[in-house]
Design a protein around this motif. Structure first.
Motif, PDB file in Angstrom:
ATOM      1  N   GLU A  40       0.676   2.114 -17.956  1.00 52.73           N
ATOM      2  CA  GLU A  40      -0.480   2.285 -18.718  1.00 52.73           C
ATOM      3  C   GLU A  40      -0.918   3.695 -19.227  1.00 52.73           C
ATOM      4  O   GLU A  40      -1.664   4.043 -20.070  1.00 52.73           O
ATOM      5  CB  GLU A  40      -1.192   1.150 -19.319  1.00 52.73           C
ATOM      6  CG  GLU A  40      -0.437  -0.118 -19.399  1.00 52.73           C
ATOM      7  CD  GLU A  40      -1.483  -1.260 -19.558  1.00 52.73           C
ATOM      8  OE1 GLU A  40      -2.533  -1.231 -20.227  1.00 52.73           O
ATOM      9  OE2 GLU A  40      -1.293  -2.734 -20.074  1.00 52.73           O
ATOM     10  N   ASN A  41      -1.477   4.230 -17.345  1.00 55.00           N
ATOM     11  CA  ASN A  41      -1.873   5.118 -17.318  1.00 55.00           C
ATOM     12  C   ASN A  41      -1.801   6.316 -16.481  1.00 55.00           C
ATOM     13  O   ASN A  41      -1.725   6.036 -15.343  1.00 55.00           O
ATOM     14  CB  ASN A  41      -3.841   4.467 -17.628  1.00 55.00           C
ATOM     15  CG  ASN A  41      -4.670   6.319 -17.763  1.00 55.00           C
ATOM     16  OD1 ASN A  41      -3.960   7.353 -17.343  1.00 55.00           O
ATOM     17  ND2 ASN A  41      -5.622   6.102 -16.434  1.00 55.00           N
ATOM     18  N   VAL A  42      -1.057   7.071 -17.538  1.00 53.57           N
ATOM     19  CA  VAL A  42       0.495   7.812 -16.534  1.00 53.57           C
ATOM     20  C   VAL A  42      -0.679   8.862 -16.061  1.00 53.57           C
ATOM     21  O   VAL A  42      -0.221  10.393 -15.370  1.00 53.57           O
ATOM     22  CB  VAL A  42       1.492   7.811 -16.557  1.00 53.57           C
ATOM     23  CG1 VAL A  42       2.432   6.718 -16.926  1.00 53.57           C
ATOM     24  CG2 VAL A  42       1.236   8.936 -17.896  1.00 53.57           C
ATOM     25  N   GLY A  43      -1.664   9.762 -16.480  1.00 51.59           N
ATOM     26  CA  GLY A  43      -2.305  10.640 -16.301  1.00 51.59           C
ATOM     27  C   GLY A  43      -1.974  12.122 -17.203  1.00 51.59           C
ATOM     28  O   GLY A  43      -2.554  13.047 -16.955  1.00 51.59           O
ATOM     29  N   LEU A  44      -2.043  11.642 -18.259  1.00 50.52           N
ATOM     30  CA  LEU A  44      -0.876  12.653 -19.496  1.00 50.52           C
ATOM     31  C   LEU A  44      -1.575  12.578 -20.392  1.00 50.52           C
ATOM     32  O   LEU A  44      -2.488  10.867 -21.173  1.00 50.52           O
ATOM     33  CB  LEU A  44       0.047  12.397 -19.563  1.00 50.52           C
ATOM     34  CG  LEU A  44       1.221  12.156 -18.871  1.00 50.52           C
ATOM     35  CD1 LEU A  44       2.697  12.179 -18.785  1.00 50.52           C
ATOM     36  CD2 LEU A  44       1.271  13.805 -17.545  1.00 50.52           C
TER      37      LEU A  44
END
Length: 57
Positions: A40-44
């Motif tokens: 859900e939060n891949v850092g992009l």
């Protein structure tokens, strides 16, 4: 118990390890938690995520 040992349906010498209902519940919760943590939060930021999606689509 999360798993149970059951006789193999064809090979009487073997046994199978199968998940119980409680084991399936743990797997379901772990899968949801893992997906939330990792995917859900891949850092992009939104722009980078859209660009990546366009590249791999």
């Amino acid at each position: 118990e999360l798993a149970a040992r059951e006789p193999h349906p064809v090979d009487g010498r073997a046994a199978m390890l199968v998940l119980t209902d409680a084991g399936r519940d743990v797997v379901e919760r772990a899968t949801v938690a893992l997906n939330a943590e990792v995917f859900e939060n891949v850092g992009l930021d939104d722009g980078d995520a859209e660009e990546l999606a366009g590249i791999i689509a």
